[in-house]
Design an enzyme around this catalytic site. Structure first.
Site, PDB file in Angstrom:
ATOM      1  N   ASP A   5     -52.837  27.974 109.867  1.00  0.00           N
ATOM      2  CA  ASP A   5     -54.265  27.661 109.876  1.00  0.00           C
ATOM      3  C   ASP A   5     -54.798  27.748 111.302  1.00  0.00           C
ATOM      4  OD1 ASP A   5     -53.974  24.933 111.165  1.00  0.00           O
ATOM      5  OD2 ASP A   5     -52.815  24.580 109.336  1.00  0.00           O
TER       6      ASP A   5
ATOM      7  N   GLU B 166     -27.441  53.073 111.085  1.00  0.00           N
ATOM      8  CA  GLU B 166     -28.491  52.070 110.825  1.00  0.00           C
ATOM      9  C   GLU B 166     -28.975  51.452 112.137  1.00  0.00           C
ATOM     10  OE1 GLU B 166     -27.372  50.479 106.351  1.00  0.00           O
ATOM     11  OE2 GLU B 166     -26.230  49.686 108.050  1.00  0.00           O
TER      12      GLU B 166
END
Ligand code: GLA
Length: 734
Positions: free
Chosen positions: A536, A616
């Site tokens: 928030d 990877e």
């Protein structure tokens, strides 16, 4: 001046770049809300209040025989209580004489340069060279002398108006405050849609859009935190408003505790919006002379749809919320230990992991939960902020030094607001957590919530956390909060003050955050709450970034990040690449898609590189390098939602455009592959239509107009959950 007061017609006008907000003092001293919307030149739009008698509405005594003047039919700026306005009120209180009435009448006002601040609650601030002005209007009840100071902050250049309220008890005795909305706005009509963000743990900030119906349309939280379930942010917009056109109003509360957002459509089809602290279990006693601050609400209006509204919120939250120097710095690429190791690790293994993470391009290693006390699972140790002797025999400073010696930064996890009953802290202070006397408290994740309404608990926590930070080596802190509050009773306060505890907890929390975060300007703090359970505006005044969700599955992140973007800028969203099958959803998607989705935020990894192949690792190193190359644009560019992950569309796409419109980045992830041969175009936004842009990946040069109206053709080979990236640069016409 962005704020004017016209003495002759008693009209206040707040003016931003493209919006106008107007109020008027009525002939009887009530403050009427006249208008909020697109910029208008008119000095007084009070003609919009119809001159009609509303039967069955009451008329205040001072209106005499005037049947038209009614508080329920007239638009109010701060509505009264128990005197004939039956809509959701701005205030509810019990006066010293047992009456419930409050009627605020104009008393005085002040217009000042600069942005107001509140004494104990977080607020936005104006930048060093930024123009912002404040209007203060005092309304007073002429009988009780209870007053409210309405505060308005006007960020003219950013199309933002903030509001807050300070109530002062000027009456003869104690009053009990039971509701105080930070802002309320009356619209004379209906026809709005409401957009809000709902969800749960692993599924935060999903978007809901629904037409407002007659009655009260409400979202809120009374979990003691803003929460996963509803976010303290909502939009009202016209039914036809979309990303690019239509009226849209945004409301964001700068508060991390209980909140309510009410949108009431009354019988005359007028709409009232009210936002503030949730009134459930809220009762603040104010002695004569005492005051109470209600948190700030951030308002914005856009005449050009939702993208513009989001840009207004992004700009203000990016630039005017958090004073940390990290807001303007490139954030470290971190590798976090939680998903790969949880509670089981040792120092040697962590050092190896940190070393390997450098191959991925990480420049910070974050040691998550499990490093302290007897913390080997969720049931013990929480509250004891001392390194676990088995896992980290060298202690935090020496461990941090090992990380630093590799040229990396070091981060550490804390959850200061909580305690396990199996901890030294709880054994020493069982009365320090929230619990109702005579009733066994509810546990959540095996933990109890410390009573931050108590000054002694906050002082202790400040010392305990600061002593770890002050012993050195910590460059970053992840501040977590992993359960909601209940059993809300503090043994520190008398029985008749228990209605204050929810809010006193928040005041304690903000004081604690001030005392830890603001005293460590060289540490980057990231907020967290079981993922994104406390995302928030108030948290953004402390944390430049907040962990967006514990769900690291890329397709799930598409909706989470999409919803979050309505209010909060991408640079505030923590987003990490993790392993597949994903730990939560069990879904497998390509590395590139995980990386592209994690580039929608502050990028990092949450995996064990020792379990990755050389290929990877090499691929991830490239993704990190790509992110580093573009992170300035991602953090500070204008963000566009190009398509919604909720539509049945083939792809979800989003775009960043630099403020000078010279560069852009477009990302797309395919979702629905059942429509194999359909031509599919990504329509770009925000580019200069009469300029040309070279697209690196296709080698084509196209005008901004073509890119907007025709779009980029998505390749026909597009397996589900594959990712596409397009880098655009503006060029002179060839
Ligand atoms: C929360 C956080 C996670 C992790 C765990 C540790 O769930 O969201 O990222 O830190 O706590 O317990």
């Amino acid at each position: 001046m962005s704020i004017t007061y016209n003495q002759s017609n008693r009209v206040f006008t707040l003016q931003t770049k493209s919006s106008t907000y107007q109020m008027k003092i009525s002939e009887h001293g009530h403050l009427l809300h006249l208008y909020y919307g697109k910029s208008i030149l008119d000095a007084d739009v009070s003609y919009l209040i119809p001159n009609v008698i509303r039967s069955h509405e009451s008329n205040p005594a001072e209106a005499g025989e005037d049947r038209v003047y009614s508080l329920c039919a007239y638009p109010q700026e701060f509505s009264s209580n128990d005197v004939g306005d039956y809509r959701v009120p701005s205030i509810e209180l019990v006066n010293f004489d047992g009456s419930y009435a409050f009627v605020g009448k104009y008393h005085s006002h002040k217009i000042v340069h600069g942005k107001y601040q509140l004494s104990a609650l977080p607020t936005l601030f104006a930048g060093a060279n930024e123009k912002a002005d404040t209007l203060e209007i005092v309304l007073e009840d002429e009988i009780t002398h209870v007053s409210v100071k309405l505060l308005y902050g006007v960020f003219e250049g950013k199309d933002i108006i903030t509001r807050a309220v300070i109530l002062c008890n000027g009456s003869q005795g104690e009053l009990r405050l039971q509701r105080l909305m930070s802002a309320s706005i009356d619209f004379m009509t209906d026809g709005f849609d409401m957009i809000d963000l709902f969800g749960h743990h692993y599924f935060e900030r999903q978007t809901d859009r629904r037409p407002l119906s007659h009655g009260i349309n409400e979202i809120g939280s009374f979990r003691g935190a803003s929460g996963h379930f509803h976010n303290p942010f909502a939009i009202l917009c016209d039914r036809k408003t979309d990303e690019d056109q239509g009226n849209a109003y945004g409301f964001a509360l700068m508060y991390s505790g209980n909140f309510v957002f009410d949108a009431e459509v009354d019988g005359y089809s007028q709409t009232r919006v009210a936002m503030g602290i949730h009134p459930k279990q809220f009762e603040f006693r104010l002695a004569k002379g005492e005051c109470f601050e209600a948190p700030e609400v951030v308002l914005s209006y856009s005449a050009n749809g939702l993208s513009k509204l989001s840009h207004n919120f992004h700009d203000i939250f990016r630039e005017n919320a958090c004073e940390s120097r990290f807001v303007h710095e490139e954030r470290p690429i971190l590798l976090n230990s939680w998903e790969p190791f949880r509670f089981t690790f040792d120092s040697e293994q962590l050092i190896k992991t940190a070393k390997l993470s450098q191959k991925l391009g990480a420049d910070m290693f974050v040691l998550d939960d499990g490093w302290f006390g007897t913390r080997n699972d969720e049931t013990s140790g929480l509250g004891d902020w001392v390194a676990n002797a088995q896992k980290l025999p060298e202690g935090i400073p020496a461990f941090a030094e090992k990380i630093h010696s590799m040229g990396m930064k070091f981060g550490l996890w804390f959850e200061p607001e909580m305690v396990n009953e199996d901890s030294d802290l709880y054994r020493a202070h069982p009365d320090w957590c929230l619990r109702i006397p005579g009733r066994a408290p509810s546990r959540s994740r095996h933990q109890l919530c410390l009573d931050l309404s108590r000054p002694d608990v906050c002082d202790y926590l400040m010392k305990a956390v600061n002593s770890v930070l002050d012993s050195g080596g910590v460059d970053y802190v992840k501040w977590d909060y992993n359960r909601y509050v209940c059993d809300v009773y503090s043994q520190y306060y008398p029985a008749d003050r228990q209605g204050e505890i929810y809010h006193r907890y928040m005041l304690g929390l903000y004081r604690l955050l001030d005392g830890i975060i603001k005293t460590h300007p060289d540490i980057l703090f990231e907020g967290c709450s079981g993922g994104g359970g406390r995302f928030d505006g108030a948290m953004l005044t402390y944390f430049p970034q907040i962990w967006c969700s514990d769900n690291t599955d890329a397709p799930s992140r598409l909706t989470i990040q999409y919803g979050t973007s309505f209010a909060y800028p991408v640079c505030t969203m923590g987003a990490h690449v993790s392993v597949c099958p994903n730990k939560k959803t069990k879904r497998t998607v390509p590395w590139e898609t995980r990386a592209v989705t994690a580039m929608h935020g502050t990028f990092g990894y949450e995996l064990d590189p020792a379990k990755m192949s050389e290929q990877e690792i090499a691929a991830c190193a490239e993704y990190t390098a790509f992110y580093k190359k573009h992170r300035e644009l991602i953090a500070n560019g204008d963000y566009y939602r190009l398509s919604s992950p909720y539509d049945d569309s083939i792809f979800t796409a989003w775009q960043f455009v630099s403020k000078d419109k010279s560069e852009s980045l477009v990302f797309a992830v395919t979702q629905d592959i059942s429509i194999l041969d359909q031509n599919c175009y990504i329509h770009l936004r925000g580019l200069e239509s009469d300029h040309f842009y070279r697209i690196k990946q296709t080698g084509r040069t196209l005008s901004g107009a073509a890119l907007a109206h025709i779009g980029i053709l998505l390749p026909h080979t597009r397996p589900q959950y594959s990712a596409f990236v397009f880098e655009l640069k503006k060029i002179e016409r060839e």
